[in-house]
Scaffold this active site. Structure first.
Site, PDB file in Angstrom:
ATOM      1  N   GLY A   1      -0.960   1.925 -15.969  1.00  0.00           N
ATOM      2  CA  GLY A   1       0.030   2.916 -15.542  1.00  0.00           C
ATOM      3  C   GLY A   1       1.434   2.374 -15.457  1.00  0.00           C
ATOM      4  O   GLY A   1       2.397   3.033 -15.863  1.00  0.00           O
ATOM      5  N   ARG A   2       1.592   1.152 -14.940  1.00  0.00           N
ATOM      6  CA  ARG A   2       2.947   0.604 -14.757  1.00  0.00           C
ATOM      7  C   ARG A   2       3.567   0.109 -16.058  1.00  0.00           C
ATOM      8  O   ARG A   2       4.713  -0.335 -16.057  1.00  0.00           O
ATOM      9  CB  ARG A   2       2.914  -0.501 -13.707  1.00  0.00           C
TER      10      ARG A   2
ATOM     11  N   GLU B   1       2.647  -5.219  -8.091  1.00  0.00           N
ATOM     12  CA  GLU B   1       1.306  -4.696  -8.340  1.00  0.00           C
ATOM     13  C   GLU B   1       0.562  -5.566  -9.341  1.00  0.00           C
ATOM     14  O   GLU B   1      -0.669  -5.686  -9.284  1.00  0.00           O
ATOM     15  CB  GLU B   1       1.379  -3.248  -8.849  1.00  0.00           C
TER      16      GLU B   1
ATOM     17  N   LYS C   1      -3.817  10.094 -15.477  1.00  0.00           N
ATOM     18  CA  LYS C   1      -4.792   9.751 -16.512  1.00  0.00           C
ATOM     19  C   LYS C   1      -6.117  10.481 -16.285  1.00  0.00           C
ATOM     20  O   LYS C   1      -6.692  11.062 -17.205  1.00  0.00           O
ATOM     21  CB  LYS C   1      -5.014   8.238 -16.552  1.00  0.00           C
TER      22      LYS C   1
ATOM     23  N   GLU D   1      -2.336  12.412  -4.812  1.00  0.00           N
ATOM     24  CA  GLU D   1      -0.973  12.883  -4.574  1.00  0.00           C
ATOM     25  C   GLU D   1      -0.485  13.767  -5.719  1.00  0.00           C
ATOM     26  O   GLU D   1       0.111  14.824  -5.499  1.00  0.00           O
ATOM     27  CB  GLU D   1      -0.025  11.686  -4.396  1.00  0.00           C
TER      28      GLU D   1
ATOM     29  N   LYS E   1      -6.938   3.827  -0.015  1.00  0.00           N
ATOM     30  CA  LYS E   1      -7.306   5.161  -0.503  1.00  0.00           C
ATOM     31  C   LYS E   1      -8.639   5.608   0.087  1.00  0.00           C
ATOM     32  O   LYS E   1      -8.808   6.754   0.508  1.00  0.00           O
ATOM     33  CB  LYS E   1      -7.399   5.150  -2.033  1.00  0.00           C
TER      34      LYS E   1
ATOM     35  N   HIS F   1      28.208  -5.019  -0.233  1.00  0.00           N
ATOM     36  CA  HIS F   1      28.586  -4.553   1.090  1.00  0.00           C
ATOM     37  C   HIS F   1      27.354  -4.286   1.952  1.00  0.00           C
ATOM     38  O   HIS F   1      27.456  -3.597   2.975  1.00  0.00           O
ATOM     39  CB  HIS F   1      29.440  -3.294   0.972  1.00  0.00           C
TER      40      HIS F   1
END
Length: 549
Positions: free
Chosen positions: A266-267, A352, A205, A211, A513, A383
């Site tokens: 964002g999510r 979050e 954004k 990152e 951060k 399993h």
């Protein structure tokens, strides 16, 4: 008010103890029509919540708690564009991205729908051009690979949906996702793509996410090094961002820049420009179907009465187990290989959103919030960790998802898959009594000694009474997937309202951060570090020694 002050919360506390010793087997034995009363449809998605530790009284009290906690009022405030994200003073309008009606959607007094539809129209034109081969790379060849560079919601959402809808992909295009700042993530993608036929989508954004921008700059450097053509960056990079100045400086032209808004978290952003990789994969028409399915769930959430409202029911069941039964985790178990990233996506969306320790007024929360969400596809999970689900000492409510039909009809594979889907929820509900276990053992081997029989009886019996919700749908189509995602989104919202928290900020990630920036300066300095705690100092100095050696 704190949730514990509601009359329904106090009534649920008393009611919870009335259910001690009551088994789901007994509830089904008493009521042959239990499934009929405790299931619902939203679009093509059947939601079965009959295998839960609830009675009609439980359902009524949970509905009353939702009403007393003002879930309907806060829901309306969200849909009307009021700034319910109080810490950031923003509206929460990701639902506007998939709004299909003619009515305006307001943020304050401004109708946001013209902007939303303008971005979607530009995305459609761009996607059509790439898919048809009209938009090409520097060599004149059509694109063969799309690399989405993002992190968090700009990665998990598009990755989950494009994986889920693999059967609908364009045959020429392959899709890759880079999120981790670990160079291995980017390098492994760059090793399998060709610069002349690769399109990079950079999703940030602000166009400053550490990152994402480190990966984007490294991808651009790789492209320029391989092609020697700095001027061609604009042909091979597109951007999803609101920072048009930074995007232009990076080399992306305006026609390949797609914006979104502060009122889209964002999510919850895959429905708009962040979903450009999805639209490239499945095409604009199928993307519209994804939006249609989500909009159908939005209408249901907004219009259905509380006792019949599926997201409200799902959210309240989560509160029921988390706060009244002490269930700290929640498992999402899709018996659908294409949903292999579904649990990871909702791990972020839920944890979050609702991993908060203060309420909407900034006071400490009165109750536990935010379960730990996890899961893997069936039958692999059987399993791996199902042993704990069946016989462990912790209560883990589970969501099971499956399609009645498969996109890959190979032999009887799908029937075997679905037999496990149905059997696991039944086994978790029923369990196996000591008498049943003993009878099965003796039927297999009547010569067992009393000591051996006693040991094996204890080992092969388990209590059951483990709650599950089943989601069954005809086929995993874009529309069905849109409905599923929106139902889970609204469930998270409901729980946040009950817990009196803001589900739409994420302040907890900021401290790490900030500290990382300080540590990075220390890592660039060759001198021993002393400015942190003893553990961090020791680790950084050990790292520096290892690098030198």
């Amino acid at each position: 008010m704190p949730p514990t002050d509601h009359a329904a919360w106090r009534a649920l506390t008393e009611h919870r103890h009335e259910l001690d010793g009551l088994h789901l087997r007994e509830l089904f034995d008493r009521d042959p029509k239990r499934f009929e009363r405790f299931h619902a449809f939203v679009g093509d998605v059947l939601v079965d919540f009959s295998k839960h530790r609830i009675t009609d009284t439980t359902h009524r009290l949970l509905s009353e708690l939702a009403e007393q906690a003002q879930v309907p009022a806060v829901r309306e405030a969200m849909f009307k564009g009021e700034p319910i994200n109080r810490t950031e003073e923003r509206a929460v309008l990701h639902t506007a991205l998939r709004h299909r009606g003619d009515a305006p959607v307001l943020e304050g007094k401004r109708n946001v729908m013209p902007e939303v539809r303008e971005v979607l129209a530009r995305m459609r034109a761009f996607a059509d051009d790439v898919r048809a081969g009209r938009r090409r790379g520097r060599s004149g060849d059509a694109f063969t690979d799309v690399v989405n560079v993002g992190i968090g919601g700009s990665d998990l959402g598009p990755k989950m949906v494009t994986t889920a809808l693999t059967p609908y992909h364009h045959q020429r295009l392959r899709f890759h996702f880079v999120s981790n700042v670990d160079p291995s993530d980017l390098q492994q993608v760059l090793e399998v793509v060709r610069p002349d036929t690769t399109l990079f989508l950079v999703a940030s954004k602000t166009f400053t996410t550490q990152e994402t921008m480190m990966n984007a700059r490294s991808a651009r450097a790789w492209f320029v090094e391989r092609t020697g053509d700095q001027a061609a960056v604009g042909q091979h990079f597109a951007a999803i961002s609101t920072n048009t100045e930074a995007v232009a400086s990076f080399g992306v032209p305006p026609e390949a820049t797609f914006g979104f808004w502060d009122w889209v978290g964002g999510r919850f952003s895959l429905w708009g420009a962040v979903g450009l990789s999805i639209m490239l994969a499945i095409g604009p028409e199928r993307f519209d179907e994804l939006l249609d399915g989500a909009y159908e769930a939005d209408l249901h959430f907004r219009q259905a009465p509380v006792p019949e409202n599926v997201p409200v029911i799902l959210g309240m069941l989560g509160v029921w187990y988390h706060n009244f039964w002490g269930a700290a985790t929640h498992a999402i178990l899709p018996y659908d290989h294409n949903l292999s990233r579904f649990a990871a996506y909702f791990q972020q969306a839920d944890m979050e959103s609702n991993g908060k320790h203060v309420d909407r007024s900034g006071d400490p929360v009165a109750v536990d919030t935010g379960p730990i969400v996890w899961g893997e596809p069936g039958t692999n999970g059987q399993h791996a960790f199902f042993q704990l689900l069946h016989q462990g000492t912790r209560l883990v409510p589970c969501d099971f998802l499956a399609a009645a039909r498969s996109h890959a009809p190979v032999g009887e594979h799908h029937e075997v898959l679905l037999s496990n889907f149905f059997a696991q929820t039944e086994a978790l509900m029923r369990g196996r009594t000591a008498e049943e276990a003993r009878a099965a053992l003796l039927e297999h081997d009547a010569s067992l000694s009393p000591e051996r029989l006693s040991l094996l009886t204890a080992a092969t019996s388990f209590e059951g009474n483990r709650p599950t919700t089943s989601f069954l749908y005809p086929l995993l189509t874009p529309r069905v997937l849109g409905t599923l995602i929106a139902l889970f989104e609204h469930k998270i919202f409901v729980q946040g309202v009950i817990w009196e928290i803001n589900s739409f900020d994420q302040m907890g990630v900021e401290l790490g951060k900030a500290l990382a920036a300080d540590v990075l300066r220390d890592l660039r300095d060759g001198e021993p570090v002393t400015g942190h705690d003893a553990s961090t100092n020791g680790l950084i100095n050990a790292y520096k020694r290892m690098r030198r050696e």
